[in-house]
Design a protein around this motif. Structure first.
Motif, PDB file in Angstrom:
ATOM      1  N   ILE A   1       0.840  -1.203   0.000  1.00 26.09           N
ATOM      2  CA  ILE A   1       0.000   0.000   0.000  1.00 26.09           C
ATOM      3  C   ILE A   1       0.873   1.250   0.000  1.00 26.09           C
ATOM      4  CG2 ILE A   1      -1.655   1.344   1.358  1.00 26.09           C
ATOM      5  CD1 ILE A   1      -2.998  -1.232   2.157  1.00 26.09           C
ATOM      6  N   GLN A   2       1.977   1.209   0.745  1.00 29.24           N
ATOM      7  CA  GLN A   2       2.905   2.336   0.747  1.00 29.24           C
ATOM      8  C   GLN A   2       3.537   2.529  -0.632  1.00 29.24           C
ATOM      9  OE1 GLN A   2       3.651   4.636   3.347  1.00 29.24           O
ATOM     10  NE2 GLN A   2       1.734   3.696   4.024  1.00 29.24           N
TER      11      GLN A   2
ATOM     12  N   VAL B   1      -4.164   5.119   8.443  1.00 30.90           N
ATOM     13  CA  VAL B   1      -3.049   5.950   8.901  1.00 30.90           C
ATOM     14  C   VAL B   1      -2.987   7.239   8.106  1.00 30.90           C
ATOM     15  CG1 VAL B   1      -1.738   3.949   9.678  1.00 30.90           C
ATOM     16  CG2 VAL B   1      -1.421   4.798   7.347  1.00 30.90           C
ATOM     17  N   ASP B   2      -2.300   8.232   8.676  1.00 29.98           N
ATOM     18  CA  ASP B   2      -2.163   9.551   8.031  1.00 29.98           C
ATOM     19  C   ASP B   2      -3.532  10.122   7.661  1.00 29.98           C
ATOM     20  OD1 ASP B   2       0.608   9.352   8.211  1.00 29.98           O
ATOM     21  OD2 ASP B   2       0.764   8.382   6.257  1.00 29.98           O
ATOM     22  N   ASN B   3      -4.444  10.063   8.632  1.00 26.93           N
ATOM     23  CA  ASN B   3      -5.800  10.597   8.436  1.00 26.93           C
ATOM     24  C   ASN B   3      -6.537   9.926   7.282  1.00 26.93           C
ATOM     25  OD1 ASN B   3      -5.562  12.528  10.551  1.00 26.93           O
ATOM     26  ND2 ASN B   3      -4.382  13.846   9.174  1.00 26.93           N
ATOM     27  N   GLY B   4      -6.243   8.645   7.064  1.00 25.57           N
ATOM     28  CA  GLY B   4      -6.963   7.879   6.045  1.00 25.57           C
ATOM     29  C   GLY B   4      -6.576   8.218   4.624  1.00 25.57           C
TER      30      GLY B   4
ATOM     31  N   LEU C   1     -13.516   0.993   6.960  1.00 26.09           N
ATOM     32  CA  LEU C   1     -14.542   1.555   6.085  1.00 26.09           C
ATOM     33  C   LEU C   1     -14.745   3.052   6.335  1.00 26.09           C
ATOM     34  CD1 LEU C   1     -17.246  -1.270   6.124  1.00 26.09           C
ATOM     35  CD2 LEU C   1     -15.612  -0.730   4.308  1.00 26.09           C
ATOM     36  N   ALA C   2     -14.471   3.482   7.556  1.00 22.54           N
ATOM     37  CA  ALA C   2     -14.605   4.905   7.872  1.00 22.54           C
ATOM     38  C   ALA C   2     -13.632   5.752   7.055  1.00 22.54           C
ATOM     39  CB  ALA C   2     -14.382   5.136   9.357  1.00 22.54           C
ATOM     40  N   ALA C   3     -12.526   5.129   6.611  1.00 23.06           N
ATOM     41  CA  ALA C   3     -11.537   5.856   5.810  1.00 23.06           C
ATOM     42  C   ALA C   3     -11.809   5.752   4.310  1.00 23.06           C
ATOM     43  CB  ALA C   3     -10.139   5.330   6.111  1.00 23.06           C
ATOM     44  N   CYS C   4     -12.702   4.841   3.929  1.00 20.15           N
ATOM     45  CA  CYS C   4     -12.916   4.555   2.501  1.00 20.15           C
ATOM     46  C   CYS C   4     -14.131   5.313   1.973  1.00 20.15           C
ATOM     47  CB  CYS C   4     -13.075   3.059   2.281  1.00 20.15           C
ATOM     48  SG  CYS C   4     -11.657   2.086   2.829  1.00 20.15           S
TER      49      CYS C   4
END
Length: 455
Positions: free
Chosen positions: A133-134, A200-203, A229-232
Motif C-alpha cells: 500500500i505504501q 493511517v495519516d488521516n486515512g 470503512l470509515a476511511a474509505c
C-alpha cells in the motif's frame, strides 16, 4: 613532444595530476576488461543492490545509475512499467527479484494500483499489506485480501479467473505447518489490524480506494472492519466473504461512510444465524447510498419486509442476490413491479432460500406475464429442498403445477429462468447453461436453464 600512452594505475602510478577521481575509476574499470573471469556489470550492480539496506536507498542507487549510463544503452522504463502494471501482485514480486531494471519497474506506484494479495493458503501478513500500500502511494485504487478456495480455471487458460464463494473457507482447518513460517520469520497470518494502513495519516490511502474485497480473514472483527470503512469514503465496490462480522454493523458503517458505493456483495460466514439487521438500518443505507446498483446479501436471516425496503428503495438497483437467505418467503415480491426500484431489476437470484413459498413464486411469475419487470433478464428460483407449501413449509414441492413456467417463456422467450429443484428437474425441456457474465455471482452447482424454443 609526443604524449605518453595511458596505463593502468597499477602499471604506472604516476598519472597526470589533472586526472579526476572519475578518471581513475574509469581507468580501473577498463583495466579489468580482459580479466578472467570476465567482469559482469549486471552482477556487480545486483550485488550493490543486495547490500543496500532499504528500498529507498535502492531506488536512489538505480536513479544514479540511470543518470550515469547513456540513454541509448538503457531500455525505456515507461513501457516496461505499463506491462508490469498488468501483472498480479505475486508475479510482480517475482519479477522484482530478477534484475535491477525489473526491480526499478516493479517499484513504480502504477504497478500497485490494483493490489491482489489473495492466496489459497495463508501466505501474507500485515507487513506485506502495509508495504504494498505504501508503494502504491497516490496510485492506490483496489485491494483484494484473504483466503480464497481457488480459481475455477486451470493455470495457462485464456479465460479469466473466476472465484466461487459458495461456501466460506474454514481457515482453522489449515494445518499448523501451513500456517507457520521458517524459524525467526514473522507469521504469515493476517490479524485484526491488517487493514490499519487504510486509516493511517488521516486515512490517506483509504480515501483513494475504490474497490475492497475481503475473503475469509478469520481474525478480522467488527471494530477493525468499521474503522477501515470509515476511511474509505470513495469506495465503489465492497465484497465480503467469510468474515466474522455482523451484518447490521457493517451496513451501518457503509451507510455512514461509503455514500458513493455501487456494488455490495456480503456472504455470511454463519449461514442462517445472523439476524442482526434492523429496519432502520435498511432505511438509512437506502437513503445514504443512492448509487447502489448491485446488492448481494447471501446466507443471512432477513425477513421479507426488510428485503422489500432494500429492493424497492434503491432507485438504480439492477442486480439482487439473496441466495441461501433463511427467512425469505417471497412476500416481498408482491406488487414489487409497480414501484420504481423493483421494476428496474435485471437479475434476481433467490437460490436455496429455505422458506421460499411456491405460491409467492407463482404470483411473481404471473406478474411477469402481465407485463411487470420488463427489464428482468435472469431469474433463479432453484432450491435443492424444493419450494415451501402455503400452509406448512415442512411440506415441500419439487414439481409445482401452479408455477406458470411455460407461460413465462412464451411471453418472455429471452429471459433466463433457472428452476432446479431436484436432480430430476422439471418437466420442461431444459439444457445446462450459465451465462458468462453471471458466473462470478452464482454457485458452482449445475444449473438448469429452462428455455423453451418456440416453434
Amino acid at each position: 613532444m609526443a604524449k605518453r600512452p595511458c596505463h593502468s594505475s597499477s602499471e604506472n602510478p604516476n598519472l597526470p595530476s589533472c586526472f579526476s577521481q572519475m578518471d581513475h575509476v574509469l581507468l580501473s574499470f577498463l583495466s579489468l576488461a580482459d580479466s578472467s573471469p570476465p567482469v559482469s556489470l549486471d552482477l556487480s550492480f545486483d550485488r550493490l543492490l543486495d547490500s543496500t539496506p532499504s528500498d529507498a536507498d535502492q531506488a536512489l542507487l538505480i536513479d544514479r545509475a540511470q543518470v550515469s549510463v547513456p540513454s541509448s544503452s538503457v531500455p525505456p522504463i515507461a513501457p516496461l512499467v505499463n506491462v508490469f502494471s498488468m501483472l498480479d501482485s505475486q508475479s510482480l514480486c517475482h519479477a522484482a527479484a530478477t534484475c535491477w531494471m525489473f526491480n526499478k519497474c516493479a517499484m513504480d506506484p502504477l504497478c500497485y494500483e490494483n493490489i491482489d494479495l489473495t492466496t489459497v493458503v495463508p501466505k501474507v501478513n500485515n507487513a506485506v499489506v502495509y508495504t504494498v500500500i505504501q508503494r502504491a502511494g497516490k496510485s492506490f485504487r483496489s485491494l483484494k485480501l484473504g483466503i480464497v478456495p481457488g480459481p475455477t480455471s486451470s493455470p495457462g487458460s485464456c479465460e479469466p479467473l473466476v472465484y466461487i464463494f459458495q461456501n466460506s473457507v474454514d481457515v482453522s482447518s489449515f494445518s499448523w505447518n501451513e500456517k507457520k513460517t521458517r524459524q525467526g520469520k514473522e507469521s504469515l497470518i493476517l490479524t485484526r489490524t491488517c487493514l490499519y494502513p487504510l486509516s493511517v495519516d488521516n486515512g490517506t490511502a483509504g480515501a483513494l480506494l475504490r474497490r475492497l474485497h475481503l475473503y475469509n480473514i478469520e481474525r478480522l472483527d467488527n471494530t477493525s472492519l468499521c474503522m477501515a470503512l470509515a476511511a474509505c469514503r470513495s469506495l465503489l465496490d465492497l465484497e465480503i466473504v467469510g468474515l466474522h462480522v455482523e451484518l447490521r454493523q457493517t451496513l451501518m458503517s457503509v451507510s455512514s461512510n461509503c455514500h458513493l458505493i455501487e456494488r455490495l456483495f456480503f456472504e455470511s460466514s454463519k449461514t442462517g444465524r445472523d439476524d442482526s439487521l434492523k429496519s432502520l438500518t435498511c432505511v438509512d443505507i437506502v437513503n445514504n447510498c443512492p448509487n447502489l446498483s448491485s446488492l448481494s446479501l447471501r446466507g443471512f436471516k432477513i425477513h421479507d419486509y426488510k428485503v422489500r425496503i432494500l429492493v424497492s428503495g434503491f432507485r438504480k438497483l439492477k442486480y439482487a442476490d439473496f441466495s441461501t437467505s433463511y427467512s425469505i418467503t417471497g412476500t416481498f415480491l408482491r406488487n414489487l413491479g409497480s414501484v420504481s426500484g423493483g421494476n428496474l431489476l435485471e437479475v434476481l437470484i433467490l437460490r436455496d432460500c429455505m422458506h421460499l413459498k411456491e405460491v409467492e413464486v407463482a404470483r411473481f411469475l404471473t406478474a411477469i406475464i402481465d407485463g411487470d419487470f420488463k427489464f428482468l433478464q435472469h431469474l433463479d428460483i432453484s432450491n435443492r429442498e424444493g419450494l415451501a407449501s402455503e400452509g406448512d413449509w415442512y411440506q415441500r414441492s419439487y414439481n409445482s403445477s401452479i408455477i406458470p413456467l411455460q407461460q413465462v417463456l412464451e411471453v418472455r422467450p429471452n429471459i433466463c429462468l433457472l428452476a432446479e429443484f431436484t436432480s430430476d428437474g422439471c418437466d420442461l425441456n431444459s439444457e445446462v447453461s450459465l451465462p458468462s457474465q453471471l458466473s462470478s455471482h452464482t454457485s458452482d452447482g449445475s444449473l438448469l436453464m429452462i428455455r423453451e424454443q418456440l416453434q
